[in-house]
Each structure stands twice: as C-alpha cells, then as structure tokens.
Design a protein around this motif. Structure first.
Motif, mmCIF file in Angstrom:
data_model
loop_
_atom_site.group_PDB
_atom_site.id
_atom_site.type_symbol
_atom_site.label_atom_id
_atom_site.label_comp_id
_atom_site.label_asym_id
_atom_site.label_seq_id
_atom_site.Cartn_x
_atom_site.Cartn_y
_atom_site.Cartn_z
ATOM 1 N N LYS A 350 0.855 -1.180 0.000
ATOM 2 C CA LYS A 350 0.000 0.000 0.000
ATOM 3 C C LYS A 350 0.895 1.234 0.000
ATOM 4 O O LYS A 350 1.875 1.272 0.754
ATOM 5 C CB LYS A 350 -0.871 -0.030 1.259
ATOM 6 N N GLY A 351 0.576 2.209 -0.809
ATOM 7 C CA GLY A 351 1.401 3.410 -0.838
ATOM 8 C C GLY A 351 2.818 3.071 -1.245
ATOM 9 O O GLY A 351 3.050 2.414 -2.272
ATOM 10 N N LEU A 352 3.785 3.430 -0.412
ATOM 11 C CA LEU A 352 5.180 3.154 -0.761
ATOM 12 C C LEU A 352 5.817 2.104 0.150
ATOM 13 O O LEU A 352 7.010 2.159 0.445
ATOM 14 C CB LEU A 352 5.992 4.444 -0.789
ATOM 15 N N ILE A 353 5.000 1.145 0.563
ATOM 16 C CA ILE A 353 5.555 -0.093 1.135
ATOM 17 C C ILE A 353 5.020 -1.213 0.245
ATOM 18 O O ILE A 353 3.806 -1.457 0.188
ATOM 19 C CB ILE A 353 5.204 -0.303 2.628
ATOM 20 N N VAL A 354 5.919 -1.806 -0.501
ATOM 21 C CA VAL A 354 5.492 -2.825 -1.461
ATOM 22 C C VAL A 354 6.377 -4.062 -1.297
ATOM 23 O O VAL A 354 7.605 -3.957 -1.233
ATOM 24 C CB VAL A 354 5.584 -2.300 -2.923
ATOM 25 N N GLY A 355 5.735 -5.217 -1.238
ATOM 26 C CA GLY A 355 6.472 -6.471 -1.088
ATOM 27 C C GLY A 355 6.356 -7.309 -2.351
ATOM 28 O O GLY A 355 5.284 -7.406 -2.945
ATOM 29 N N VAL A 356 7.483 -7.893 -2.759
ATOM 30 C CA VAL A 356 7.459 -8.843 -3.871
ATOM 31 C C VAL A 356 7.781 -10.206 -3.271
ATOM 32 O O VAL A 356 8.889 -10.440 -2.785
ATOM 33 C CB VAL A 356 8.513 -8.471 -4.941
ATOM 34 N N GLU A 357 6.772 -11.076 -3.272
ATOM 35 C CA GLU A 357 6.965 -12.391 -2.657
ATOM 36 C C GLU A 357 7.531 -13.368 -3.685
ATOM 37 O O GLU A 357 6.910 -13.631 -4.713
ATOM 38 C CB GLU A 357 5.637 -12.926 -2.104
ATOM 39 N N PHE A 358 8.725 -13.876 -3.392
ATOM 40 C CA PHE A 358 9.340 -14.875 -4.262
ATOM 41 C C PHE A 358 8.957 -16.267 -3.790
ATOM 42 O O PHE A 358 8.778 -16.503 -2.592
ATOM 43 C CB PHE A 358 10.872 -14.705 -4.271
ATOM 44 N N LYS A 359 8.842 -17.184 -4.737
ATOM 45 C CA LYS A 359 8.467 -18.548 -4.375
ATOM 46 C C LYS A 359 9.619 -19.235 -3.645
ATOM 47 O O LYS A 359 9.409 -20.138 -2.854
ATOM 48 C CB LYS A 359 8.056 -19.325 -5.630
ATOM 49 N N ASP A 360 10.846 -18.778 -3.918
ATOM 50 C CA ASP A 360 12.020 -19.424 -3.360
ATOM 51 C C ASP A 360 12.842 -18.387 -2.563
ATOM 52 O O ASP A 360 13.303 -17.388 -3.111
ATOM 53 C CB ASP A 360 12.850 -19.954 -4.546
ATOM 54 N N ALA A 361 12.997 -18.667 -1.248
ATOM 55 C CA ALA A 361 13.692 -17.702 -0.384
ATOM 56 C C ALA A 361 15.161 -17.552 -0.769
ATOM 57 O O ALA A 361 15.724 -16.452 -0.678
ATOM 58 C CB ALA A 361 13.594 -18.144 1.075
ATOM 59 N N ASP A 362 15.805 -18.652 -1.205
ATOM 60 C CA ASP A 362 17.224 -18.558 -1.575
ATOM 61 C C ASP A 362 17.407 -17.610 -2.754
ATOM 62 O O ASP A 362 18.367 -16.839 -2.820
ATOM 63 C CB ASP A 362 17.788 -19.937 -1.950
ATOM 64 N N LEU A 363 16.451 -17.689 -3.674
ATOM 65 C CA LEU A 363 16.499 -16.825 -4.846
ATOM 66 C C LEU A 363 16.370 -15.351 -4.414
ATOM 67 O O LEU A 363 17.118 -14.480 -4.874
ATOM 68 C CB LEU A 363 15.356 -17.192 -5.794
ATOM 69 N N ALA A 364 15.436 -15.102 -3.494
ATOM 70 C CA ALA A 364 15.239 -13.733 -2.998
ATOM 71 C C ALA A 364 16.540 -13.228 -2.381
ATOM 72 O O ALA A 364 16.959 -12.085 -2.621
ATOM 73 C CB ALA A 364 14.109 -13.696 -1.975
ATOM 74 N N SER A 365 17.196 -14.082 -1.612
ATOM 75 C CA SER A 365 18.439 -13.675 -0.956
ATOM 76 C C SER A 365 19.527 -13.350 -2.000
ATOM 77 O O SER A 365 20.237 -12.348 -1.882
ATOM 78 C CB SER A 365 18.864 -14.805 -0.015
ATOM 79 N N GLU A 366 19.608 -14.195 -3.033
ATOM 80 C CA GLU A 366 20.606 -13.937 -4.096
ATOM 81 C C GLU A 366 20.295 -12.634 -4.831
ATOM 82 O O GLU A 366 21.199 -11.876 -5.190
ATOM 83 C CB GLU A 366 20.628 -15.105 -5.101
ATOM 84 N N ILE A 367 19.014 -12.383 -5.043
ATOM 85 C CA ILE A 367 18.616 -11.149 -5.745
ATOM 86 C C ILE A 367 18.988 -9.933 -4.896
ATOM 87 O O ILE A 367 19.461 -8.916 -5.409
ATOM 88 C CB ILE A 367 17.106 -11.181 -6.102
ATOM 89 N N GLY A 368 18.795 -10.046 -3.579
ATOM 90 C CA GLY A 368 19.193 -8.965 -2.669
ATOM 91 C C GLY A 368 20.685 -8.688 -2.776
ATOM 92 O O GLY A 368 21.107 -7.535 -2.869
ATOM 93 N N LYS A 369 21.480 -9.761 -2.802
ATOM 94 C CA LYS A 369 22.952 -9.603 -2.867
ATOM 95 C C LYS A 369 23.374 -8.996 -4.206
ATOM 96 O O LYS A 369 24.226 -8.110 -4.270
ATOM 97 C CB LYS A 369 23.632 -10.974 -2.708
ATOM 98 N N GLU A 370 22.762 -9.495 -5.275
ATOM 99 C CA GLU A 370 23.089 -8.991 -6.616
ATOM 100 C C GLU A 370 22.697 -7.507 -6.737
ATOM 101 O O GLU A 370 23.428 -6.714 -7.331
ATOM 102 C CB GLU A 370 22.343 -9.849 -7.662
ATOM 103 N N SER A 371 21.557 -7.151 -6.139
ATOM 104 C CA SER A 371 21.118 -5.750 -6.168
ATOM 105 C C SER A 371 22.146 -4.885 -5.464
ATOM 106 O O SER A 371 22.533 -3.821 -5.959
ATOM 107 C CB SER A 371 19.759 -5.586 -5.468
ATOM 108 N N PHE A 372 22.592 -5.338 -4.300
ATOM 109 C CA PHE A 372 23.580 -4.567 -3.534
ATOM 110 C C PHE A 372 24.873 -4.396 -4.338
ATOM 111 O O PHE A 372 25.437 -3.296 -4.394
ATOM 112 C CB PHE A 372 23.852 -5.263 -2.191
#
Ligand SMILES: Cc1ncc(COP(=O)(O)O)c(C=O)c1O
Length: 421
Positions: A350-372
């Motif tokens: 809602k507003g400017l808090i938005v969550g993108v739920e990934f099916k795989d937590a490991d993938l989400a973690s890798e995406i976080g690292k790659e983004s950084f």
C-alpha cells in the motif's frame, strides 16, 4: 569493516547483509567510503520517509543548534516541544477530527509499544493482549511477547507466552477464514477459554512480517468487535505511519479511530530517535511520572519533526505525490511479476511499502545480494525471508525510483540466468 567485524557483537544484522562502510547520505542515496553510491530502498527500515539529511529539516536543526537550543531536557517543557505539540495538533490531529493526549516515551519504537500495552493493562485492569501472526512490535520482553517470528523468540518462549494470544492476521489462513469473525465468536462463547483481553494490537499493514495488507472492511469489523467488548484497539503505526501507506496515519482509509496509537521511526523526519504514544483522553490514566525515562522528548527531534509536518503535511499535495510514486512502483513490479510467474508469487502493499513475494527464499536472498553489488539497498522480510520489501523515501525522485527498479529487475534476470545455467 575490520573494526565492526572484530569488536561488534555477533548480534549485528544489517552490516552483514550490506557489508560496506558508509560515509555519507543524501535523499535516496547513501554512499560508501569507497565512493560507491547506493539507492536506498531500505530507508532506515521506515525511519527516513523524507530521505537522508533532508535539506529543509537540516537547516532548522543547524539553526537550533547554533542558537544553543535545549538538546536534552528530560521531559521538561521546552520551546521545541511546545511548538511540536502545537503543530502536530493543528496539522495532523485536528484536520482528521482526532483527539489524543500525547505521551513521549523513550526513543525507540519498542519503548512506545511497552508504554501502550502497560497503559492498556492499567486502564482495563486486564492483562491478556491479543496480537497477530507475523506481527512485529519490537524486542524488549513486553513487545517481544507480541512479536510472532520464532527467530526472535528463541530461548524465551516460556516467559513470552504469558498474557498473549496470537490470532491469524487477515489472509493468513487460506480459504476465506475470517479471524475477526472467529474473535467475535470466542469472545461471546463462555466455553472458548479465551478471556476478554485488555487490548488487541495490530499493524494495519504488517511491515517486518511480509508486507501483509489488511483491508479496510476487516479493520472496521475489528473496531466494531473491540468496541462492543470494551477491548482497546492499539494501532502500531511505527513502520507504516507518517505517510508510508499514502496518508499520515495508516488507518485513515478505514475511517477507524484507534484507542491508542504508537508512532516512531519517521516521526522525527530526520532519522533522529523519537517515539510517542497517542492516547484517547479518557484513557490517559497515568500517574505523574509513572512511566518515565531519561531520553523522552528529544528536542532536536522535535525541531525536525515540526518542520517535517510543516513542509509535507499542511495540505494534500504530498499525499498526491506519494500516490503517483506508488502507482509507478506497483506498475513496474506487476510487469515484472507477469514476466516471471514461475518466480514471483505476489506483489502486494500500500502506498510506498510494497512487497514482492518470491516462491524461493534462496532466490530472494541472491537477488538482494546482486542488487547490492549493483548499487541498490533493499531488504527481505517475512518469516521465510522471501519477500523483498520496497521502502523508498516517500519524496524520492522518480528518476531514482526508476533506477533502483532497473537494478532490481536486472538482478532478477542475472540470478535466474545463473540458476538456469
Ligand atoms: C511495527 C513496528 N513496531 C515496533 C517496532 C520497533 O521499533 P524499534 O526498532 O525502534 O524499537 C518496529 C520496528 O521495525 C516496527 O516495525
């Protein structure tokens, strides 16, 4: 990082996810000492709604310090406090037809939650508090009782389970189960084993718990049930208040009036520690000094908090700007979800808090690292750490929002290509 790694306790968290030494920050950008610039979608976990070192707030702060304005004053009356109280009432409470007494607590959000539940217990004479699955209310033991995640409760379960009942948050049980209806039933059934609680406490959108949004009808139903049974409703607006969901208070769209509200994080506007509890006047049953502390009423924070309200909340312009940025963010993330249905379960918020739920937590973690690695700071949340949480400053330039999104989208592509290879 040498000193941090060597001397700071094992408990440190964010510096593990974002392992660099930061030097300066402005607006939506934070810079490492090696000169690398990062777009900041973490924004102090919601404490920097107006960006880092907001220039308008900074000017007022420098001016106040230059004039030797009172910095520390326990809870003495100061000019800075007087003016904050005036401005908060005039531009936040009165236009919304809200009337609350204001309690300044110790500087953290947890301090405000502690005060709120203590007051609810004093005012009702009852001890039980109802909280929700995936709730997050802080880490002192009182607040931790209300916090759901097993990771945080480890080793303290026996102590923490006293006085607390966890109810499924909206949407927690699949198949249309409505926990508000369930609450009503158990409160009215003498055989349910659930005593009437002193209060229920909730986030109208759960931040740390995975960006779970409660619809207004559900909030209205809870408000009706709590009123009927003399249960206090505490809305914890520490993360999603101060404009995060589009309006100053997160519950405004639902048209409900909580008995008690906790505010912290972005209330100071400048990332300075400040917390408060808004109390319905008839509940203000504290004895003078009954709940005290050395660092209540941070005067530097009063100065920046006042300026933040004057600058952003005197009219509806800022709400419209948040809405515009929100639509842009949702638009882009929904496109990404459509492109990758195999990876992304849902985009919500809602507003400017938005969550993108990934099916795989490991993938989400890798995406976080790659983004950084490519210049974006973004954290994951939810009990499975599989929800990437977009929490940019509310006044972020669209260009930076777009750039941050590009980095994130590219990270999704890169990580999936690596996994497939
Ligand atoms: C909803 C909510 N309540 C309470 C807290 C605790 O605040 P603090 O970390 O300042 O103690 C947080 C922190 O993230 C929060 O999001």
């Amino acid at each position: 990082m040498e000193q941090v790694k060597k001397h700071e306790s094992h408990v440190r968290g964010y510096s593990r996810s974002f392992p660099t030494v930061f030097e300066s920050a402005k607006g939506a950008v934070i810079q490492g000492e090696d000169g690398t610039k990062y777009i900041d979608f973490l924004a102090g976990a919601g404490a920097l709604n107006y960006g880092h070192n907001n220039p308008y707030l900074k000017m007022k702060l420098i001016d106040y310090i230059e004039k030797d304005g009172v910095t520390h004053g326990l809870d003495l009356a100061t000019q800075a406090k007087e003016y904050f109280l005036h401005v908060f009432n005039k531009y936040i409470l009165e236009p919304r037809d809200l009337e609350y007494k204001i309690q300044f607590t110790g500087p953290t959000g947890t301090n405000a939650v502690e005060a709120a539940i203590k007051l609810a217990q004093i005012a009702t004479g009852r001890t039980n508090i109802i909280t929700f699955t995936n709730a997050y209310h802080g880490h002192s033991k009182g607040a931790l009782r209300l916090t759901a995640n097993e990771h945080y409760r480890k080793g303290l379960e026996n102590e923490l389970n006293q006085f607390t009942s966890f109810l499924p948050y909206y949407g927690y049980v699949e198949g249309g189960f409505d926990s508000a209806d369930y609450l009503e039933q158990v409160l009215e059934d003498k055989g349910s084993g659930i005593d009437i609680p002193s209060a229920i406490i909730l986030e109208t959108t759960q931040g740390e718990g995975g960006v779970n949004v409660a619809p207004k009808e559900w909030l209205q139903k809870l408000r009706r049930i709590t009123k009927k049974h003399g249960i206090l409703m505490i809305v914890d607006d520490i993360q999603v208040g101060c404009g995060r969901t589009g309006k100053f208070f997160s519950f405004e769209d639902a048209g409900i009036v909580p008995d008690i509200i906790t505010l912290s994080k972005s209330i100071s506007g400048y990332g300075l520690p400040m917390s408060l509890v808004l109390i319905s006047p008839e509940l203000d049953q504290w004895e003078p000094g009954q709940h005290t502390g050395t660092f209540r009423g941070n005067n530097l924070a009063f100065v920046t908090a006042t300026e933040a309200i004057l600058r952003y909340w005197r009219n509806k312009e800022f709400e419209a700007e948040i809405q515009e940025r929100s639509q842009f963010l949702f638009g882009k993330l929904n496109e990404l979800a459509e492109k990758h249905p195999e990876l992304i379960a849902e985009v919500r918020g809602k507003g400017l808090i938005v969550g993108v739920e990934f099916k795989d937590a490991d993938l989400a973690s890798e995406i976080g690292k790659e983004s950084f690695a490519n210049g974006l700071i973004i954290e994951s949340c939810g009990s499975g750490n599989n929800v990437m949480k977009f929490l940019p400053p509310l006044n972020i330039d669209i260009d930076y929002l777009e750039k941050g999104l590009e980095i994130f989208e590219q990270a999704v592509e890169t990580v999936t290509e690596k996994v497939e290879a």
